[in-house]
Design an enzyme around this catalytic site. Structure first.
Site, PDB file in Angstrom:
ATOM      1  N   HIS A  32      50.547  31.045 -56.061  1.00 16.93           N
ATOM      2  CA  HIS A  32      49.686  31.646 -56.059  1.00 16.93           C
ATOM      3  C   HIS A  32      49.504  31.954 -54.547  1.00 16.93           C
ATOM      4  CE1 HIS A  32      48.019  27.680 -55.329  1.00 16.93           C
ATOM      5  NE2 HIS A  32      46.818  28.355 -54.918  1.00 16.93           N
TER       6      HIS A  32
ATOM      7  N   HIS B 285      47.298  31.699 -52.137  1.00 19.53           N
ATOM      8  CA  HIS B 285      46.476  30.955 -51.141  1.00 19.53           C
ATOM      9  C   HIS B 285      47.320  30.389 -49.857  1.00 19.53           C
ATOM     10  CE1 HIS B 285      42.813  29.728 -53.864  1.00 19.53           C
ATOM     11  NE2 HIS B 285      42.568  30.896 -53.264  1.00 19.53           N
TER      12      HIS B 285
ATOM     13  N   ASP C 104      47.838  28.098 -47.940  1.00 16.95           N
ATOM     14  CA  ASP C 104      48.492  26.814 -48.221  1.00 16.95           C
ATOM     15  C   ASP C 104      50.022  26.643 -49.183  1.00 16.95           C
ATOM     16  OD1 ASP C 104      46.748  26.691 -50.019  1.00 16.95           O
ATOM     17  OD2 ASP C 104      46.893  24.512 -50.398  1.00 16.95           O
ATOM     18  N   HIS C 105      50.249  27.756 -49.752  1.00 21.50           N
ATOM     19  CA  HIS C 105      51.246  28.121 -50.662  1.00 21.50           C
ATOM     20  C   HIS C 105      52.029  29.183 -50.014  1.00 21.50           C
ATOM     21  CE1 HIS C 105      49.840  24.954 -53.703  1.00 21.50           C
ATOM     22  NE2 HIS C 105      48.744  25.486 -53.146  1.00 21.50           N
TER      23      HIS C 105
ATOM     24  N   HIS D 104      42.744  28.561 -61.689  1.00 18.53           N
ATOM     25  CA  HIS D 104      42.591  28.169 -60.479  1.00 18.53           C
ATOM     26  C   HIS D 104      41.511  29.035 -59.695  1.00 18.53           C
ATOM     27  CE1 HIS D 104      43.241  26.308 -56.519  1.00 18.53           C
ATOM     28  NE2 HIS D 104      43.910  27.219 -55.984  1.00 18.53           N
TER      29      HIS D 104
ATOM     30  N   ASP E  82      48.274  25.211 -57.891  1.00 14.95           N
ATOM     31  CA  ASP E  82      47.066  24.400 -58.122  1.00 14.95           C
ATOM     32  C   ASP E  82      46.459  24.593 -59.372  1.00 14.95           C
ATOM     33  OD1 ASP E  82      47.493  23.982 -55.401  1.00 14.95           O
ATOM     34  OD2 ASP E  82      46.093  25.283 -54.534  1.00 14.95           O
TER      35      ASP E  82
ATOM     36  N   HIS F 218      49.570  17.538 -54.180  1.00 12.26           N
ATOM     37  CA  HIS F 218      48.474  18.228 -53.617  1.00 12.26           C
ATOM     38  C   HIS F 218      47.333  17.295 -53.372  1.00 12.26           C
ATOM     39  CE1 HIS F 218      46.013  21.834 -52.501  1.00 12.26           C
ATOM     40  NE2 HIS F 218      47.075  22.536 -52.752  1.00 12.26           N
TER      41      HIS F 218
HETATM   42 ZN   LIG Z   1      46.560  24.523 -52.550  1.00 12.47          ZN
HETATM   43 ZN   LIG Z   2      45.033  27.413 -54.257  1.00 12.98          ZN
END
Ligand SMILES: [Zn+2]
Ligand SMILES: [Zn+2]
Length: 273
Positions: A30, A32, A34-35, A107, A177, A235
């Site tokens: 996805h 976000h 951090d990914h 998520h 996530d 995570h």
């Molecule tokens: Zn994440």
């Molecule tokens: Zn996320």
């Protein structure tokens, strides 16, 4: 196969000596930060280090825009073709040796969970049996191993005579996530390894619900309900300096839970642990 590309991934990738010019697919769950924040750096570095082979990026809607807009503003130093595919739950990525199935993760924003399923492999070759049948070692053995008939003198030898039963391929599910949900449980069915969101301890269960994450115990429940063989807690929130209480909570529900260390190698087999 790389699943998600957060900041710092390229550094870890180099340290892992995964090889810069191998066949490669990057799966993004996805959009976000951090990914995906590691993606531009990763593409840039791979090119710098001499990658020439095509690279495929697979992800949810928006992944094409992400890569192309970065490339428009900060010209990426790309010397290899990049093929980006936007995929949806229910689709699968097919390869000669494996399939990757895609399902919805829960998520708050569109998020994908992936299940890597290796195709069944031919049974073990019984060399003693082959010798007993006077089949000379070499190309005839190869032929039998690939499941084809051979002729020795007047006799025909079928592959089943020298091969054990076909072996099931390995299955690894990546669900990060996500909240615990039925679509992930269904996707993960019978996984040899389930990598699942385990952001929080039970004491922060409300936070997990609020932010679309799971507690370690919820992850353990998904492992149990999907009949997975091993669970990797993943995570983990940065608020836990020591995540061992999360592992303890998971183990109460699912004994074969582990807390992988940074850069740890895991062997995944189809044999029960
Ligand atoms: Zn994440
Ligand atoms: Zn996320």
């Amino acid at each position: 196969m790389l699943f998600d590309c957060g900041e710092g991934t390229q550094r870890q990738f180099l340290q892992a000596r995964a090889g810069i010019n191998r066949k490669m697919r990057i799966f993004i769950s996805h959009l976000h930060g951090d990914h995906v924040f590691g993606l531009p750096g990763m593409l840039h570095s791979l090119s710098f280090m001499g990658r020439s082979r095509e690279l495929e990026i697979i992800g949810p809607k928006g992944i094409i825009e992400l890569v192309t807009s970065v490339n428009r503003v900060v010209k990426l130093y790309n010397r290899f073709p990049i093929h980006i595919r936007e995929v949806k739950p229910g689709q699968s990525i097919k390869d000669a040796e494996y399939n990757v199935r895609i399902a919805t993760a829960q998520h708050g924003i569109p998020c994908l969970a992936y299940a890597f399923e290796e195709k069944p492999r031919p049974g073990r070759f019984n060399a003693d049996k082959a010798k007993e049948l006077s089949i000379p070692e070499g190309p005839l053995w190869k032929r039998l191993q690939s499941g084809r008939l051979v002729r020795v003198g007047r006799r025909r030898v079928a592959p089943e005579e020298v091969l054990g039963p076909p072996r099931r391929g390995v299955k690894v599910t990546y669900a990060v996530d996500t909240r615990p949900c039925t679509s992930v449980i269904r996707l993960a069915k019978g996984s040899d390894l389930l990598i699942h969101d385990s952001c929080f301890a039970e004491s922060a269960a409300t936070k997990a619900r609020e932010y679309g994450h799971s507690t370690a115990r919820e992850a353990a429940n998904v492992a149990k309900r999907s009949g997975s063989r091993m669970l990797a807690l993943f995570h983990i929130s940065a608020m836990y300096e020591d995540a061992s209480p999360l592992l303890a909570e998971a183990k109460q529900v699912f004994r074969r839970s582990i807390l992988p260390r940074e850069m740890e190698n895991l062997s995944v087999s189809t044999q029960p642990a």
